[in-house]
Design an enzyme around this catalytic site. Structure first.
Site, mmCIF file in Angstrom:
data_model
loop_
_atom_site.group_PDB
_atom_site.id
_atom_site.type_symbol
_atom_site.label_atom_id
_atom_site.label_comp_id
_atom_site.label_asym_id
_atom_site.label_seq_id
_atom_site.Cartn_x
_atom_site.Cartn_y
_atom_site.Cartn_z
ATOM 1 N N SER A 26 -28.459 23.967 21.295
ATOM 2 C CA SER A 26 -27.475 24.998 20.984
ATOM 3 C C SER A 26 -26.062 24.473 20.792
ATOM 4 C CB SER A 26 -27.481 26.068 22.074
ATOM 5 O OG SER A 26 -27.292 25.490 23.349
ATOM 6 N N HIS A 82 -32.314 28.889 18.179
ATOM 7 C CA HIS A 82 -31.456 28.575 17.037
ATOM 8 C C HIS A 82 -32.262 28.118 15.808
ATOM 9 C CE1 HIS A 82 -27.879 29.045 19.541
ATOM 10 N NE2 HIS A 82 -28.643 28.544 20.496
ATOM 11 N N LYS A 130 -29.662 36.386 17.348
ATOM 12 C CA LYS A 130 -28.965 35.339 16.593
ATOM 13 C C LYS A 130 -29.301 35.547 15.110
ATOM 14 C CE LYS A 130 -28.534 32.237 20.529
ATOM 15 N NZ LYS A 130 -28.842 33.167 21.619
HETATM 16 C C1 LIG Z 1 -31.136 27.871 23.367
HETATM 17 C C2 LIG Z 1 -30.863 29.261 23.873
HETATM 18 N N1 LIG Z 1 -31.821 29.891 24.554
HETATM 19 C C3 LIG Z 1 -31.644 31.119 25.046
HETATM 20 C C4 LIG Z 1 -30.460 31.800 24.865
HETATM 21 C C5 LIG Z 1 -30.300 33.150 25.454
HETATM 22 O O1 LIG Z 1 -30.575 34.136 24.516
HETATM 23 P P1 LIG Z 1 -29.944 35.578 24.674
HETATM 24 O O2 LIG Z 1 -28.549 35.508 24.175
HETATM 25 O O3 LIG Z 1 -30.809 36.481 23.858
HETATM 26 O O4 LIG Z 1 -29.979 35.919 26.141
HETATM 27 C C6 LIG Z 1 -29.426 31.175 24.125
HETATM 28 C C7 LIG Z 1 -28.123 31.792 23.841
HETATM 29 O O5 LIG Z 1 -27.703 32.830 24.151
HETATM 30 C C8 LIG Z 1 -29.634 29.873 23.627
HETATM 31 O O6 LIG Z 1 -28.668 29.233 22.957
#
Ligand SMILES: Cc1ncc(COP(=O)(O)O)c(C=O)c1O
Length: 402
Positions: A183, A211, A242
Site C-alpha cells: 500500500s 490495491h 478503493k
Molecule cells: C493493504 C490494505 N489492506 C486493507 C486495508 C483496509 O481496508 P478498508 O479501508 O476497507 O478497511 C487497506 C486500507 O485501508 C489496505 O491498504
C-alpha cells in the site's frame, strides 16, 4: 500522572517529531478536482484508482438500494441484518474474483480491516505459524497478533528468506500472509514464488489484494488473475472502497473456508451488517469494473502510471520503482516530507505525506496516488510543482549535500 496530562504530553511529542496528523475536510465528492478545506485542489490522495467513487451509475445504484432496502440493515448478519443485496453481491464476487479455486464462495465485510482481522483470527490460532511480509498492512499485522499464532516476519518480498523460515518451522499449521500490491510502496509481491512455497511446505497463502482488485488482471479481476494462479490453498481478500469506489471488502476462498468464517469469524458475527444499499452499489460497481468502460479506465490509468514513473525518476528524491497506481517518492525525514507536501499544497495539489508508523522511520514519503479520473493536465500540474519544489535548495538532497 493524570491520563489527560499524559495524553497532552504525548500529543506535544507528536508535534515535535512532525508526526501529528490532521484531517482535511472535503466538501465535494472524491474526484481529481475537489473542494478540500474550502479550496479547490487537484487530489492525488485517494485510492479511487478507477475514478468510480462519484460515478453517476454508482450514485444511482446507491439511491436505488436505499429505496429498496432502507437506510440501515438493522442487525448483524446472523441475527436479522442479512439482506438480498448482500447475498447477490456475494454471488457476484464469487464469480468475478473466485476463479483461482474450485467451488469458490465469497463473504462480504463492512471494511477491509475487519476482513483481515476475521480471516487471520479464524484460520490461525495457537499451533499455527503465520509468516508475514515485513511491509504488510496494519490490518494484517493486527489480525496476526490477535490470532495468538506464532508470527514470523520475513524481509520484504524475500521468497528465499521465507523458504528458509518455512523449512525450519515445525508448526502444525502454516499461513503465509502478504499484501499483493504494497500500500505504501506500490510494488507487487512475488505471488508465484509465494504460492510455490506454500504448496511445497503444506502452507496456505492469504493475500490482501486491496490495491490490486479492480486494477490488475483481465477485466480488473485482481492480482491473482493477472498472475494466472490457481490453488485450493489460496484465500483472497479484496477491498471495495478503493478501485470499486464504494465501501466494504470480501474474502474469497473454497466454500468450506467461507462457511467456517460465517460460523466463527468474530469481526463478521459480532457487528451490524453494512448498509444493504452499499452492497447493491458494489454489485453495480463490479459490472462497471468488468465492462469495456472498465477496460478503458484501466488503459488510461496505465498511461498515467507510465508518465508519472518517468517523471519521478527525474526528481532529486528517491522514487520507489512501482508499476501500479501507487507512486511513492521517498524524502526521508518527517520534517522535509511535510515541507515538500506543504509546497505541493501551495500549488493547489493534495499529495499526502506518509510518516511512521505507517512506513519505517527515515523513509517518510509522498504517496502520489493515481486515478483514471486524472487527466494529463493534472499530471502537467504535478510535474510543474515537482520541478518548482526541486529548486528549493533546502529540500533538494543533491544541492544540500553539495
Ligand atoms: C493493504 C490494505 N489492506 C486493507 C486495508 C483496509 O481496508 P478498508 O479501508 O476497507 O478497511 C487497506 C486500507 O485501508 C489496505 O491498504
Amino acid at each position: 500522572m493524570h491520563l489527560l496530562d499524559t495524553l497532552e504530553l504525548n500529543l506535544k511529542t507528536l508535534d515535535a517529531q512532525g508526526l501529528r496528523r490532521r484531517r482535511r475536510i472535503a466538501d465535494s465528492p472524491c474526484a481529481a478536482q475537489m473542494t478540500v478545506d474550502g479550496r479547490r485542489v487537484t487530489g492525488f490522495a485517494s485510492n479511487d484508482y478507477l475514478g468510480l467513487a462519484a460515478h453517476p451509475l454508482l450514485v444511482q445504484a446507491l439511491a436505488e438500494g436505499a429505496a429498496r432496502y432502507g437506510a440501515g440493515s438493522g442487525g448483524s448478519h446472523l441475527l436479522g441484518g442479512h439482506s438480498r443485496a448482500h447475498v447477490q453481491l456475494e454471488e457476484d464476487l464469487a464469480s468475478f474474483a473466485g476463479g483461482f479455486v474450485d467451488k469458490p464462495r465469497a463473504l462480504y465485510f463492512s471494511t477491509g480491516y475487519m476482513a483481515n482481522l476475521a480471516t487471520l483470527t479464524t484460520l490461525a490460532g495457537r499451533g499455527t505459524a503465520i509468516f508475514s511480509d515485513a511491509l504488510n498492512h496494519a490490518s494484517l499485522i493486527d489480525g496476526a497478533r490477535l490470532s495468538r499464532a506464532e508470527v514470523q516476519i520475513y524481509p520484504h518480498a524475500d521468497a528465499a528468506a521465507l523458504g528458509a523460515l518455512l523449512e525450519a518451522s515445525s508448526a502444525a499449521h502454516k499461513l503465509i500472509v502478504s499484501d499483493t500490491v504494497f500500500s505504501m510502496d506500490g510494488d507487487i509481491a512475488p505471488l508465484a514464488a509465494l504460492l510455490a512455497l506454500a504448496e511445497k511446505h503444506g502452507a496456505w497463502l492469504v493475500l490482501d489484494d486491496a490495491h490490486g482488485f479492480g486494477v490488475l488482471g483481465p477485466q480488473g479481476r485482481g492480482a491473482l488473475a493477472q498472475a494466472a494462479l490457481r490453488s485450493p490453498h489460496l484465500v483472497l481478500i479484496g477491498t471495495l472502497g478503493k478501485a470499486a469506489g464504494v465501501s466494504g471488502a470480501f474474502v474469497a476462498a473454497h466454500e468450506t473456508v467461507i462457511e467456517w468464517l460465517v460460523q466463527r469469524a468474530r469481526p463478521y458475527i459480532f457487528t451490524t451488517a453494512s448498509v444493504p444499499a452499499a452492497a447493491h452499489a458494489v454489485s453495480a460497481s463490479l459490472k462497471l469494473i468488468g465492462s469495456a468502460e472498465g477496460d478503458a479506465r484501466r488503459a488510461h490509468l496505465q498511461t498515467l502510471i507510465a508518465r508519472t514513473r518517468a517523471m519521478l525518476h527525474t526528481t532529486p528524491w528517491q522514487p520507489v520503482d512501482s508499476a501500479t497506481a501507487v507512486q511513492p517518492l521517498i524524502i526521508g525525514s518527517n520534517e522535509a516530507t511535510l515541507e515538500v507536501a506543504a509546497a505541493f499544497d501551495a500549488a493547489d495539489l493534495w499529495v499526502p505525506a506518509i510518516r511512521p508508523p505507517t512506513v519505517p522511520v527515515g523513509t517518510s514519503r509522498l504517496r502520489i496516488s493515481l486515478s483514471a479520473g486524472h487527466s494529463h493536465e493534472d499530471l502537467d500540474q504535478l510535474e510543474a510543482a515537482l520541478s518548482q519544489v526541486s529548486q528549493v535548495s533546502r529540500l533538494n538532497p543533491n544541492r544540500s549535500a553539495a
